[in-house]
Motif scaffolding. Structure first.
Motif, short mmCIF file in Angstrom:
data_model
loop_
_atom_site.label_atom_id
_atom_site.label_comp_id
_atom_site.label_asym_id
_atom_site.label_seq_id
_atom_site.Cartn_x
_atom_site.Cartn_y
_atom_site.Cartn_z
N UNK A 57 -13.32 36.80 -12.93
CA UNK A 57 -13.35 35.34 -13.00
C UNK A 57 -14.20 34.79 -11.85
N UNK A 58 -15.13 33.94 -12.18
CA UNK A 58 -15.94 33.28 -11.16
C UNK A 58 -17.03 34.15 -10.57
N UNK A 59 -17.26 35.33 -11.13
CA UNK A 59 -18.29 36.19 -10.59
C UNK A 59 -19.23 36.62 -11.71
N UNK A 60 -20.43 37.02 -11.31
CA UNK A 60 -21.35 37.53 -12.31
C UNK A 60 -21.07 39.01 -12.54
N UNK A 94 -32.74 37.73 -7.63
CA UNK A 94 -33.10 39.15 -7.75
C UNK A 94 -34.19 39.48 -6.74
N UNK A 129 -34.05 41.50 -12.54
CA UNK A 129 -32.73 41.14 -12.04
C UNK A 129 -32.07 42.26 -11.24
N UNK A 130 -32.86 42.87 -10.39
CA UNK A 130 -32.32 43.85 -9.45
C UNK A 130 -31.95 43.10 -8.18
N UNK A 131 -30.72 43.23 -7.75
CA UNK A 131 -30.31 42.47 -6.57
C UNK A 131 -30.39 43.31 -5.30
N UNK A 132 -30.42 44.64 -5.44
CA UNK A 132 -30.50 45.47 -4.23
C UNK A 132 -30.86 46.90 -4.60
N UNK A 160 -20.79 28.31 -12.70
CA UNK A 160 -19.56 29.07 -12.87
C UNK A 160 -18.40 28.11 -13.13
N UNK A 170 -28.09 42.95 -11.98
CA UNK A 170 -27.32 41.99 -12.76
C UNK A 170 -27.31 42.45 -14.21
N UNK A 186 -36.10 41.10 1.05
CA UNK A 186 -35.78 41.31 -0.36
C UNK A 186 -36.80 40.68 -1.29
N UNK A 187 -37.51 39.68 -0.82
CA UNK A 187 -38.55 39.07 -1.66
C UNK A 187 -39.67 40.06 -1.96
N UNK A 188 -39.84 41.05 -1.10
CA UNK A 188 -40.93 42.01 -1.27
C UNK A 188 -40.48 43.26 -2.02
N UNK A 189 -39.21 43.34 -2.35
CA UNK A 189 -38.68 44.56 -2.94
C UNK A 189 -38.68 44.54 -4.46
#
Lengths: 141, 297
Positions: A120-123, B152, A21-24, B163, A60, A7-10
């Motif tokens: 709650x508790x999530x982004x 990310x 802020x793309x997580x996947x 949080x 995100x 994922x570091x290369x994506x």
């Protein structure tokens, strides 16, 4: 040089601009097969039919200091007050890069579904699904 | 550099409930004026002796079963707050003080009077005075900050976003059953927390101040009377009793916090006026007046 990509290369690009802020992201390619098996054959045979590509991405819900919000840009392709028109396409590039060489798949897509929520508790994260229209314009992956 | 022991810590407990009201009806037959005792339908364990209750009629009528003398202004009203004593049969006596409610004597109870019709009521345990938890031997409070992963694609290091904050802990105390005092003030016994853990209908909540330092530690010089404490609302999640023939009976209470957790401090400023020259300190109202210092030999 041997290289395992992570994922570091994506990255994900919209119209040539890297989204933040793309997580996947993920891509599925499919090929329909048309059966050509005839009487007397021992094995089934096929010829290639139509190709299709679809995929998904998770972003995100994030606004930078300049109020740029990439998740919002993609969300508004489908979450809008007027109907979706043929021009509501997006040019996406899915990229894996080793720093020197980019491994890209570039295509034009329609955003087919979006999902965003707050818990709650999530982004807050926008999950989008897209359908590629036409053939990829560039494949170096 | 110093090492501090637990000599100047304590736990203050305040009874309260967070889970709403109990609704019931007081019937004329529920009232025994000679015994100063009444009742309404509630499950055993809902109320405990020493609880401070707010009793309110839900139809706006006055609480006629409490005699006028039991009200602050000697006038019957539709809502009032009293301490209660609960006997073995679920009978309730009302008192104006916590001490009297724990003793449960008829002579100190607020007088009741007969009523002719049913009075629908709601009951809740209200905020009351904080009392020191008697014979507390230790406490522990852990605060926990949750984080959510915001890493990310393309990033080499994980990034996290702050949080929610939560807390949990435990306290231990030597078991005490009878009303007791600390520094000549009524104290709360850990027995109450054991009862809280079993209370079903209006929850097991309590408020507490967990003191890391109380006043009076003269080894700290000018900071002797400073105070530092955690202030929490909490819910009892577990109560355990350790009982053995060769050891004192110890109670362990586990709790989780609900709502904010505050670390508060009260610093005592030194009552010294510093004058760095030999001039008089003049009073503003009268230019000829001087501030006199009494020298204590």
């Amino acid at each position: 040089m041997a290289k395992i990509y992570t994922g570091r290369d994506g990255s994900l690009l919209l119209g040539g601009t890297t989204l933040v802020k793309v997580s996947s992201w993920s891509l599925q390619g499919e090929l329909e097969t048309l059966e050509t098996t005839t009487l007397g054959d021992d094995q089934k045979t096929y010829v290639p039919g139509l190709q299709s590509f679809s995929g998904s991405a998770g972003l995100l819900y994030y606004s930078d200091d300049a109020n740029r919000n990439d998740a919002s840009t993609l969300l508004r392709k489908i979450v809008k007050t007027s109907g979706v028109s043929a021009s509501d396409t997006a040019e996406l590039t899915l990229r894996l890069s080793d720093g020197n060489t980019n491994k890209d798949v570039k295509f034009t897509v329609y955003i087919t579904s979006v999902s965003i929520g707050a818990a709650v508790g999530e982004i807050s994260k926008a999950d989008i699904n897209f359908q590629v229209t036409g053939a990829p314009s560039s494949v170096t992956m | 550099m110093s090492v501090y022991l637990g000599r100047f810590g304590q736990v203050e407990l305040k009874r309260q409930s967070f889970d709403g009201l109990k609704y019931s009806v007081v019937n004329p037959s529920d009232i025994n004026t000679s015994k100063k005792r009444f009742s309404f339908d509630f499950d055993i364990g809902l109320l405990h002796s020493g609880d401070q209750l707010e009793i309110r009629s839900t139809d706006g009528s006055i609480l006629a079963f409490v005699a006028a003398a039991g009200w602050g202004n000697s006038q019957q009203q539709s809502a009032g707050t009293w301490y209660v004593y609960i006997d073995d049969l679920g009978g309730i006596r009302l008192y104006s003080s916590f001490d009297d409610a724990l003793e449960g004597l008829s002579v100190n109870a607020i007088a009741l009077q007969s009523i002719a019709t049913n009075i629908p009521i709601s009951v809740k345990i209200v905020n009351s005075i904080a009392r020191i938890l008697a014979q507390c031997t230790s406490f522990e409070l852990n605060t926990n900050r949750e984080t959510v992963d915001t890493t990310a694609l393309g990033e080499e290091f994980r990034s996290n976003q702050s949080s929610l904050i939560s807390g949990s802990g435990n306290l231990r105390a030597v078991w005490e059953y009878l009303p007791t005092e600390v520094d000549n003030n009524p104290a709360e016994t850990v027995h109450y927390l054991m009862q809280l853990a079993l209370r079903t209908e209006i929850g097991s909540g309590f408020a507490a101040k967990l003191y890391i330092k109380t006043a009076g530690d003269y080894s700290l010089g000018t900071a002797a009377d400073d105070e530092l404490w955690y202030e929490i609302d909490a819910i009892v999640t577990q109560a355990g009793v350790s009982y053995g023939a060769d050891a004192y009976v110890e109670i362990a209470i586990d709790f989780v916090t609900t709502g904010p957790i505050r670390l508060r401090a009260k610093t005592i400023t030194s009552n010294i006026i510093l004058q760095e020259n030999t001039d008089d300190i003049l009073l503003e109202q009268d230019a000829t007046a001087r501030l006199l210092q009494e020298v204590v030999a």
